[in-house]
Motif scaffolding. Structure first.
Motif, PDB file in Angstrom:
ATOM      1  N   VAL A 107      31.159  54.079  50.143  1.00  0.00           N
ATOM      2  CA  VAL A 107      30.930  55.363  50.823  1.00  0.00           C
ATOM      3  C   VAL A 107      29.453  55.484  51.221  1.00  0.00           C
ATOM      4  N   ALA A 108      28.573  55.187  50.272  1.00  0.00           N
ATOM      5  CA  ALA A 108      27.140  55.348  50.543  1.00  0.00           C
ATOM      6  C   ALA A 108      26.653  54.399  51.642  1.00  0.00           C
ATOM      7  N   PHE A 109      27.247  53.229  51.714  1.00  0.00           N
ATOM      8  CA  PHE A 109      26.859  52.265  52.747  1.00  0.00           C
ATOM      9  C   PHE A 109      27.596  52.516  54.064  1.00  0.00           C
ATOM     10  N   GLY A 110      28.424  53.547  54.105  1.00  0.00           N
ATOM     11  CA  GLY A 110      29.096  53.928  55.345  1.00  0.00           C
ATOM     12  C   GLY A 110      30.310  53.093  55.680  1.00  0.00           C
ATOM     13  N   GLN A 111      30.812  52.337  54.714  1.00  0.00           N
ATOM     14  CA  GLN A 111      31.987  51.502  55.003  1.00  0.00           C
ATOM     15  C   GLN A 111      33.286  52.297  54.881  1.00  0.00           C
ATOM     16  N   LEU A 112      33.260  53.326  54.040  1.00  0.00           N
ATOM     17  CA  LEU A 112      34.455  54.158  53.845  1.00  0.00           C
ATOM     18  C   LEU A 112      34.056  55.626  53.942  1.00  0.00           C
ATOM     19  N   SER A 113      35.011  56.452  54.350  1.00  0.00           N
ATOM     20  CA  SER A 113      34.758  57.896  54.283  1.00  0.00           C
ATOM     21  C   SER A 113      34.892  58.319  52.821  1.00  0.00           C
ATOM     22  N   VAL A 114      34.459  59.530  52.520  1.00  0.00           N
ATOM     23  CA  VAL A 114      34.568  60.020  51.141  1.00  0.00           C
ATOM     24  C   VAL A 114      36.030  59.981  50.677  1.00  0.00           C
ATOM     25  N   GLU A 115      36.925  60.443  51.542  1.00  0.00           N
ATOM     26  CA  GLU A 115      38.349  60.492  51.162  1.00  0.00           C
ATOM     27  C   GLU A 115      38.888  59.073  50.917  1.00  0.00           C
ATOM     28  N   GLU A 116      38.512  58.167  51.811  1.00  0.00           N
ATOM     29  CA  GLU A 116      38.981  56.779  51.632  1.00  0.00           C
ATOM     30  C   GLU A 116      38.402  56.173  50.348  1.00  0.00           C
ATOM     31  N   GLY A 117      37.140  56.489  50.060  1.00  0.00           N
ATOM     32  CA  GLY A 117      36.502  55.982  48.848  1.00  0.00           C
ATOM     33  C   GLY A 117      37.214  56.475  47.600  1.00  0.00           C
ATOM     34  N   VAL A 118      37.582  57.741  47.610  1.00  0.00           N
ATOM     35  CA  VAL A 118      38.274  58.318  46.453  1.00  0.00           C
ATOM     36  C   VAL A 118      39.675  57.716  46.312  1.00  0.00           C
ATOM     37  N   ASP A 119      40.337  57.517  47.430  1.00  0.00           N
ATOM     38  CA  ASP A 119      41.666  56.895  47.359  1.00  0.00           C
ATOM     39  C   ASP A 119      41.565  55.481  46.773  1.00  0.00           C
ATOM     40  N   GLN A 120      40.533  54.776  47.190  1.00  0.00           N
ATOM     41  CA  GLN A 120      40.317  53.428  46.637  1.00  0.00           C
ATOM     42  C   GLN A 120      40.040  53.515  45.138  1.00  0.00           C
ATOM     43  N   LEU A 121      39.215  54.481  44.769  1.00  0.00           N
ATOM     44  CA  LEU A 121      38.871  54.661  43.350  1.00  0.00           C
ATOM     45  C   LEU A 121      40.135  54.861  42.516  1.00  0.00           C
ATOM     46  N   ILE A 122      40.963  55.778  42.947  1.00  0.00           N
ATOM     47  CA  ILE A 122      42.136  56.126  42.133  1.00  0.00           C
ATOM     48  C   ILE A 122      43.147  54.969  42.105  1.00  0.00           C
ATOM     49  N   SER A 123      43.399  54.370  43.257  1.00  0.00           N
ATOM     50  CA  SER A 123      44.441  53.326  43.281  1.00  0.00           C
ATOM     51  C   SER A 123      43.982  52.072  42.527  1.00  0.00           C
ATOM     52  N   GLU A 124      42.738  51.666  42.746  1.00  0.00           N
ATOM     53  CA  GLU A 124      42.286  50.425  42.074  1.00  0.00           C
ATOM     54  C   GLU A 124      42.086  50.644  40.576  1.00  0.00           C
ATOM     55  N   LEU A 125      41.636  51.833  40.221  1.00  0.00           N
ATOM     56  CA  LEU A 125      41.470  52.127  38.789  1.00  0.00           C
ATOM     57  C   LEU A 125      42.825  52.044  38.094  1.00  0.00           C
ATOM     58  N   GLN A 126      43.831  52.683  38.715  1.00  0.00           N
ATOM     59  CA  GLN A 126      45.157  52.676  38.100  1.00  0.00           C
ATOM     60  C   GLN A 126      45.725  51.266  38.032  1.00  0.00           C
ATOM     61  N   GLN A 127      45.443  50.497  39.087  1.00  0.00           N
ATOM     62  CA  GLN A 127      45.921  49.106  39.121  1.00  0.00           C
ATOM     63  C   GLN A 127      45.329  48.312  37.952  1.00  0.00           C
ATOM     64  N   GLN A 128      44.037  48.470  37.734  1.00  0.00           N
ATOM     65  CA  GLN A 128      43.379  47.720  36.652  1.00  0.00           C
ATOM     66  C   GLN A 128      43.848  48.201  35.280  1.00  0.00           C
ATOM     67  N   LEU A 129      44.067  49.517  35.169  1.00  0.00           N
ATOM     68  CA  LEU A 129      44.549  50.052  33.881  1.00  0.00           C
ATOM     69  C   LEU A 129      45.945  49.510  33.579  1.00  0.00           C
ATOM     70  N   ASP A 130      46.784  49.475  34.609  1.00  0.00           N
ATOM     71  CA  ASP A 130      48.149  48.952  34.406  1.00  0.00           C
ATOM     72  C   ASP A 130      48.109  47.488  33.983  1.00  0.00           C
ATOM     73  N   GLN A 131      47.202  46.768  34.629  1.00  0.00           N
ATOM     74  CA  GLN A 131      47.083  45.340  34.322  1.00  0.00           C
ATOM     75  C   GLN A 131      46.625  45.142  32.872  1.00  0.00           C
ATOM     76  N   ALA A 132      45.673  45.959  32.457  1.00  0.00           N
ATOM     77  CA  ALA A 132      45.146  45.829  31.086  1.00  0.00           C
ATOM     78  C   ALA A 132      46.184  46.270  30.059  1.00  0.00           C
ATOM     79  N   ALA A 133      47.038  47.205  30.458  1.00  0.00           N
ATOM     80  CA  ALA A 133      48.024  47.728  29.499  1.00  0.00           C
ATOM     81  C   ALA A 133      49.172  46.758  29.279  1.00  0.00           C
ATOM     82  N   ARG A 134      49.333  45.798  30.197  1.00  0.00           N
ATOM     83  CA  ARG A 134      50.460  44.865  30.070  1.00  0.00           C
ATOM     84  C   ARG A 134      50.277  43.908  28.911  1.00  0.00           C
TER      85      ARG A 134
END
Lengths: 298, 448
Positions: free
Chosen positions: B421-448
């Motif tokens: 977001v800060a480097f202008g590659q994503l909008s704030v909304e896109e950055g947050v969507d990435q945050l939530i989806s990738e975080l959940q993905q990594q948590l799911d992976q770790a929980a397996r």
């Protein structure tokens, strides 16, 4: 009708002088450029050397080279890592492992290389390909199975996992390096030995090995450097602090988790730890370059 | 980080051994500890640098002097390699008996085949948790509800600031900041202070990418960071967080995106704050002493102080409290257990040991020991401040339960998303969507 060219000797001398001056100027420019690049590359190292010689509190206060106050305190405090743990112990541990690793690699890799380079046996090329394939296996793939294996045979927290594989031709790179070298030796030398009745062992020991000195020196130097700098295996297998080696101990000066770091001690001990590598390299430089040049690893 | 699954038979064997060890240990511990002649060799592992290693070694020597039959094998490493080694040791069931553990990493190891559940040892008095605040003890539990470590030090992140810069700003008419202040008041304070700073200095490090600051933000707004192994904060709140820091960055109150990444170094020596290039940042207050030491050399005359994170709109304190403690390896034998539990009790409660350690890895968990350290005239002022701030927030802070791999995942994904977001590659909304989806993905992976 062709006319003979006439040359004015003065003009010729002037031209030669001009070309000579131009050559010198180019040489000077090139040297200045190289010196400039060298200074840029050496700046961090020189800064580290002088930082090791200034009081800890001044290291980040003065980015200049020459310390205002000179001290050897960083060396004293760095050498005494903590409690009764000193770098004397860490160097002894490192050197024992390095020495055994070198001996192991020289013996085992040269034997394996001799077999691949000079002997004919069924499945030789398949085995050679498999050996080369092991070079492409990432360490992470081998880490856990190896650890559990060594744990099950009671070798964890000893130097055996770091040393014994070297006596079993574990380093495919060095086998490959020596194979390349041995293939370049004339067959006639070995054939003459065969005529004289030499068996495999005698041909290997008396003919091939003495002629492979440059390759052996290269192997020894690289084994030393690799083993001396190896952090992860030594971290995993030597857990007791009394068995710790130099690269593992060097990591204990900094504490990114929030505790106090000791940059003075770190710089001082890094400086000291460079010594053996540099010394080993300088002592074997001639053989090393010869070995590399003759094996095509340019 | 994943713990490789071992064979079922092996696991059953270890569980059986652990249960047997526990039973035998409990039987042995029915004799009062003081009456027992402790014997045995145990391994103790911890992380740290030269200073902490020295303190730890002195405490071990003290314990060994008082218990001549016990020998402790020291295993130390730098922070990151420490966890790598522990993970590998755990796959081979070769963990040390006494393992220094941190609440943020606990969930990865909190399984009965890796760490011994300690509730029974606490219930029968073998392990002494008296005096340790309940919230701190709770943070030492795994996802299965079992207690897996005995906390000995409590750590937290807070804000650090340069007092001289604040004084200069006050002289220029900037109002002082009095806690409890909320996030908007804090932003206004930073905006007001920016024009009074020296050329090239910024009012704050951009904390948009910092997980500890984000956690405070989320909790102070009444939301949870995680629910089990699920990300629990709302999209709107994360968007508000990114917007908060983007606004400050665009106004020139924080460093540039490039500077933001550089400033992220964990080493005090490289920070803007210590080097006089920044007024405020977020760091754990146990670094206050080392930040001040570095500041004294590169920016003489400056004093660094620490203050809590802002509170939420309704005054809620959102600060996370983490703890460092000692866990017991599931492979610890019945013979080793008495010495191990005695060692943990000694480390946690012994006044002499606490005096040597000086809250080096978090404020000592026993409030009386913390108070004694704060009142000791020999204690460094920075250490006193570290303890005082802890005492100020301990009752209202909200320890986060970090699921397996959660802290690493949050750090990685938040860094990457906010940087984009800060480097202008994503909008704030896109950055947050990435945050939530990738975080959940990594948590799911770790929980397996």
């Amino acid at each position: 009708m062709a006319t003979a060219k006439t040359y004015d000797p003065e003009l010729l001398r002037a031209e030669r002088r001009r070309r000579e001056n131009l050559r010198r100027l180019k040489g000077l420019g090139l040297h200045l450029l190289l010196i400039g690049l060298l200074c840029i590359m050496l700046y961090p190292v020189i800064w580290m050397v002088f930082s090791a010689l200034r009081p800890e509190a001044e290291i980040f206060g003065d980015m200049g080279f020459i310390p205002t106050n000179w001290t050897l305190d960083n060396f004293v405090r760095g050498w005494q890592l903590y409690g009764n743990m000193t770098f004397t112990q860490f160097y002894v541990n490192s050197f024992i492992i390095c020495a055994l690793a070198i001996v192991g690699n020289l013996i085992a890799c040269s034997m394996a290389a001799y077999a691949f380079a000079r002997l004919e046996f069924r499945g030789k090329w398949i085995l050679f390909a498999v050996m080369l394939g092991t070079m492409m296996l990432p360490i992470h793939v081998q880490l856990i199975p190896q650890y559990i294996f060594f744990l099950n045979i009671g070798w964890v927290n000893t130097i055996l996992p770091l040393v014994v594989p070297k006596f079993l031709a574990h380093d495919a790179f060095f086998i490959f390096l020596m194979v390349q070298f041995m293939r370049s030796l004339p067959n006639e030398l070995e054939q003459a030995a065969v005529v004289d009745g030499a068996n495999y062992w005698q041909r290997y020991w008396r003919i091939i090995l003495p002629l492979s000195m440059p390759a052996l020196a290269t192997t020894a130097v690289f084994t030393f450097i690799n083993t001396y700098n190896d952090f992860f295996s030594q971290l995993i297998y030597l857990t007791d602090t009394s068995r710790m080696t130099v690269p593992v101990a060097l990591r204990l000066f900094l504490d990114p988790s929030g505790g106090a770091s000791s940059f003075g001690g770190l710089f001082a001990m890094v400086l000291v730890s460079i010594g053996p590598v540099l010394g080993f390299f300088l002592a074997s430089q001639r053989l090393l370059t010869k070995g590399i040049a003759t094996q095509g690893f340019k | 980080m994943h713990i490789l699954e071992k064979g079922g038979g092996t696991r059953r064997f270890f569980l059986a051994s652990s249960a047997l060890a526990l039973t035998l240990g409990l039987a042995a511990s029915s004799i009062p500890a003081s009456a027992q002649e402790l014997t045995g060799d145990i391994r103790f592992s911890w992380w740290g640098g030269q200073v902490r290693n020295d303190k730890t070694d002195r405490i071990i020597q003290l314990f060994e002097q008082q218990n001549p039959g016990v020998s402790i094998t020291r295993e130390t490493a730098d922070f990151a390699p420490y966890w790598e080694r522990l993970t590998i040791q755990s796959t081979g069931n070769n963990q040390p008996c006494a393992i220094t553990m941190q609440s943020r990493w606990l969930a990865t190891y909190a399984r009965p085949d890796i760490l011994m559940p300690l509730d029974d040892l606490v219930a029968n008095g073998t392990l002494d948790v008296s005096g340790i605040p309940e919230a701190v003890v709770s943070a030492a539990r795994g996802a299965d509800g079992n207690l897996y470590m005995i906390p000995h030090g409590v750590f937290y992140f807070a804000l650090m600031y340069n007092e001289q810069m604040l004084e200069n700003a006050a002289a220029a008419g900037v109002q002082p900041l009095v806690w409890p202040y909320n996030w908007d008041q804090y932003a206004d304070h930073l905006r007001a202070i920016q024009p009074t700073l020296p050329e090239g200095a910024v009012a704050t490090h951009n904390m948009g990418r910092e997980p500890d600051a984000f956690v405070s933000w989320v909790q102070s707004h009444g939301e949870k960071v995680f629910d089990g192994s699920k990300a629990a904060f709302s999209r709107d709140l994360a968007i508000a967080w990114f917007n908060y820091w983007e606004a400050l960055r665009n106004e020139g109150v924080t460093e540039s995106p490039e500077g933001m990444v550089t400033e992220n170094s964990a080493l005090v020596e490289e920070s803007n704050l210590a080097n006089g290039r920044g007024y405020a940042t977020n760091r754990p207050p146990n670094q206050l002493g080392s930040v001040q030491t570095v500041t004294n050399t590169v920016n003489p005359g400056a004093t660094i102080n620490t203050r809590p994170y802002p509170v939420g709109p309704d005054g809620t304190v959102g600060m996370d409290l983490g703890s460092n403690g000692i866990a017991i390896g599931a492979n610890c034998t019945a013979e080793q257990l008495p010495a191990t539990t005695a060692w943990i009790n000694f480390w946690t409660h012994n006044e002499e040991a606490a005096a040597i350690y000086q809250s080096d890895n978090g404020v000592v968990a026993i409030p009386e020991l913390a108070t004694a350290q704060a009142e000791n005239p020999d204690t460094q002022p920075t250490q006193v401040r570290h303890i005082e701030l802890y005492q100020q927030v301990v009752d209202t802070a909200q320890p986060v339960f970090w699921p397996a791999g959660g802290y690493q995942a949050m750090t990685d994904v938040l860094n990457r998303s906010y940087d984009a977001v800060a480097f202008g590659q994503l909008s704030v909304e896109e950055g947050v969507d990435q945050l939530i989806s990738e975080l959940q993905q990594q948590l799911d992976q770790a929980a397996r």
